[in-house]
Motif scaffolding. Sequence first.
Motif: not given
Length: 255
Positions: A122-133, A144-148, A170-175, A177-182
Amino acid sequence: MEIKNLSYAYTKGHLILNKLNLKVTPGAITTLMGANGSGKSTLLKIMSRQMKPSRGRVLLHGKDIFSYPPKDYARELGIVHQQNRIIGDLKVKDYVSYGRNPYLKPLQKYSAEDREEIERAMEMTGITELGQREIRTLSGGQKQRVFIAMALAQCSDILLLDEPTTYLDIKYQLEILRLVKKINEERNTTIVMVLHDIMQAINYSHEVIGMYHGKIVYQGDPKEVLNSRVISKLYDTELELIEVGGASIVKPKED
Ligand SMILES: Nc1ncnc2c1ncn2[C@@H]1O[C@H](COP(=O)(O)OP(=O)(O)OP(=O)(O)O)[C@@H](O)[C@H]1O
């Protein structure tokens, strides 16, 4: 992972994958490119064992993938599908936790290690704050970040992503792709993904595979695929390369 002489037909006599041979480069980001209907999703579905080949074999560590018990295979390979269906009011953290199921024995609770891997994903995908949503309340990019993250919690060495940037701006597409690279750089995960954007495929991959009518017509350096002859064949349309400010851009030839 190695694919040997793989053929697949949804209906008898109509081959969608045609005697395909492929070695996936370990530790690399490989992108499947090709026109709609060229067989990319079908190939990912077979690699993730959702469908059995009509002919040929897929090997992992030299063993047929269908010989692995389901949980063992889930520890080796994770997949993020093109369209994930979320049932009911599932919360983000509960969904990501499912990624640990291949490590649980029947009725066993999550261990400290499981919980750590869930937090890490969750930390790596930047969704820690969204845990209870509830997932259904999230934006497309957040979902998409949750699925990843769920696939990451599986801690597999191989990750398949079927069009991870579709429907995102485009902003989220790049986000993504950068996550995939990371993920590839920090975990050394072997990534095989499908992308439709030619320039993104070239910029975010170590290797590209060009599929045309169920066959592989190109595997190698992303920049080389820009050779307009290969690109035009892959997409059945006349394309050409132009240089703009030192960068190569693919455009339709007649324009
Ligand atoms: N369940 C199915 N039953 C019958 N034919 C199918 C099925 N799924 C896919 N096909 C056909 O198989 C071919 C390859 O489809 P596939 O989805 O693998 O292509 P793709 O390269 O991923 O396409 P796209 O880029 O449009 O997602 C297409 O002609 C498609 O119509």
